[in-house]
Structure formats: structure tokens, C-alpha cells
Write an enzyme that holds these catalytic residues in place. Structure first.
Site: not given
Ligand code: 13P
Length: 247
Positions: A10, A12, A94, A96, A164, A170, A210
């Protein structure tokens, strides 16, 4: 049974024309192990470019789609449009999007149903926040999020569930393999009891938060961890090692 290992990247809201070209060039050099499925989710603006330049053995996903095929929905894209471009997947729900854009679990369920109906496969994301884990409500939170999807769909063939935990995204604070396994097992049990044993057995449940080259292999050993949804590390050369984590 063996579920096909799934590695999603992803990106983002990251990338530029030149970075997208570099990332695609690098992905086209990776040898994908047999029995592993790889799907990349670039920002919507770059999707068409990525699909046209990326090897066909790697799938492409949108990061979000709306619950209608077309119309007066400024700023949205539809699963039908993805289909038109030869794209097969979308991420939905997601954290976010849930947090920043206030998407409810019901809305995520609705969008999942619409995408599946349009022939787009779905990476459906769920996960608890830190305070929910600390309150010992992880199981309630993630099963409620899963139920909101289960309430709207009948066929799970084209769904991958991504667990997740929000506190791991992150932050560099990855769930331990035991923490991931515990939740994945709970989710599979929920599917067995509330959808069917067959769906529980066949549905891939992947972990995100992560994930890196340093922790992927240990996580991948866990029985109910069927792959990863990778954020930051999918933009780095180490993504190659994560793709090979099951080997
Ligand atoms: P990170 O791997 O940067 O922690 O993000 C995970 C994520 O949100 C994947 O959709």
C-alpha cells in the site's frame, strides 16, 4: 488446506511520476515465488500507469472505491472504472479512511458489497486502536468491523481480510507474531461460527502494521497469518524480501 500467501503493498499518498517508474522497474525484476500473490496499491492517479507498465503476474489495487458505479460524487472513483482499466483489486476500510475520513463500518460493508458485485476483489481492513487494545476490547472491535462486512456480502471468494492494528501502523511498533496469531485465530473462528467453516478455512487473513524485512519471516510462520499488507516498506528495496518471507 493451504491458502495462497498474499503480499500487498500500500503506497498510500506517496510517489511521483519518476518514483512510480523506479518502483515498477524494481518490482518487474523481483522473482515472485510460486504460491505467493502480490498486489500493489498506488495512489489513484498513478493506477493506470502502473497497470500498463507492471508485469501482469503482479496485481494492482485501488486504495479506496465508492459504493456507486457513476454519478455526481465529486472526487470519488468507482469499482466499475477500475474494471475498465483492467484493475482487479481495491483496498477498503483502511484505518486511515476510517479515522481521518470518518468512514463507518457500515459504509465499508456497503462499499465492499458494491466492489464485489462489480467484479473487483477486496482487501478489507479492520483493526483496533491502542486504547481499545489496552481496554481489552480488541476482539469486540475487530469482530464488529468484520460483522459489518459479513452483513452485506454472501460470497467471500474474492475477499482478503487485512488485520491492521492501528497502533502498529507507521509506528515501527509491529505486533508480535503471537499477538497477530491470536487475533487472526479469533477472526477465523468468528468466520467459522458466523459465516461458514468453509469460508473460515479459505479466506486469507493478512497482517499489516510496521511489517519489514526484519520481522516478516517470523510473522509468516504463524498458522493463521496468510500474508501482509505493507505500507512504508513497500516503497523500499526490502519489499523484495517481504515478498519472499514465506520461503
Ligand atoms: P506501515 O507498514 O507503514 O506500518 O503501514 C501499514 C499499512 O497501513 C498498510 O495498509
Amino acid at each position: 488446506m493451504t491458502r495462497t500467501f498474499f503480499v500487498g503493498g500500500n503506497w498510500k499518498m506517496n510517489g511521483s511520476v519518476s518514483q512510480v517508474k523506479t518502483l515498477v522497474d524494481n518490482l518487474n525484476k523481483v522473482s515472485i515465488p510460486s504460491g505467493t500473490e502480490v498486489v500493489i496499491a498506488p495512489p489513484a492517479l498513478y493506477i493506470d500507469r502502473v497497470r500498463q507498465t507492471l508485469n501482469k503476474e503482479i496485481g494492482v489495487a485501488a486504495q479506496n472505491t465508492y459504493a456507486k458505479c457513476s454519478g455526481a460524487f465529486t472526487g470519488e472513483i468507482s469499482p466499475e472504472m477500475l474494471k475498465d482499466l483492467g484493475i482487479d483489486w481495491t483496498i477498503l476500510g483502511h484505518s486511515e479512511r476510517r479515522e481521518i475520513f470518518k468512514e463507518s463500518s457500515e459504509f465499508v460493508g456497503e462499499k465492499t458489497a458494491h466492489a464485489l458485485k462489480a467484479g473487483i476483489k477486496v482487501i478489507a481492513c479492520i483493526g483496533e486502536k491502542l486504547e481499545e487494545r489496552e481496554n481489552n476490547t480488541t476482539t469486540q472491535v475487530v469482530t464488529a468491523q468484520l460483522k459489518a462486512i459479513a452483513d452485506k456480502i454472501d460470497d467471500w471468494t474474492n475477499v482478503v481480510v487485512a488485520y491492521e492494528p492501528v497502533w502498529a501502523i507507521g509506528t515501527g511498533k509491529v505486533a508480535t507474531p503471537e499477538q497477530a496469531q491470536e487475533v487472526h485465530e479469533t477472526l477465523r473462528k468468528w468466520l467459522a461460527e458466523n459465516v461458514s467453516k468453509d469460508v473460515a478455512e479459505k479466506t486469507r487473513i493478512i497482517y499489516g502494521g510496521s511489517v519489514s524485512a526484519a520481522n516478516a519471516a517470523e510473522l509468516a510462520k504463524k498458522q493463521d497469518v496468510d500474508g501482509f499488507l505493507v505500507g512504508g516498506a513497500s516503497l523500499k528495496p526490502e519489499f523484495d524480501q517481504i515478498i519472499n518471507a514465506r520461503q
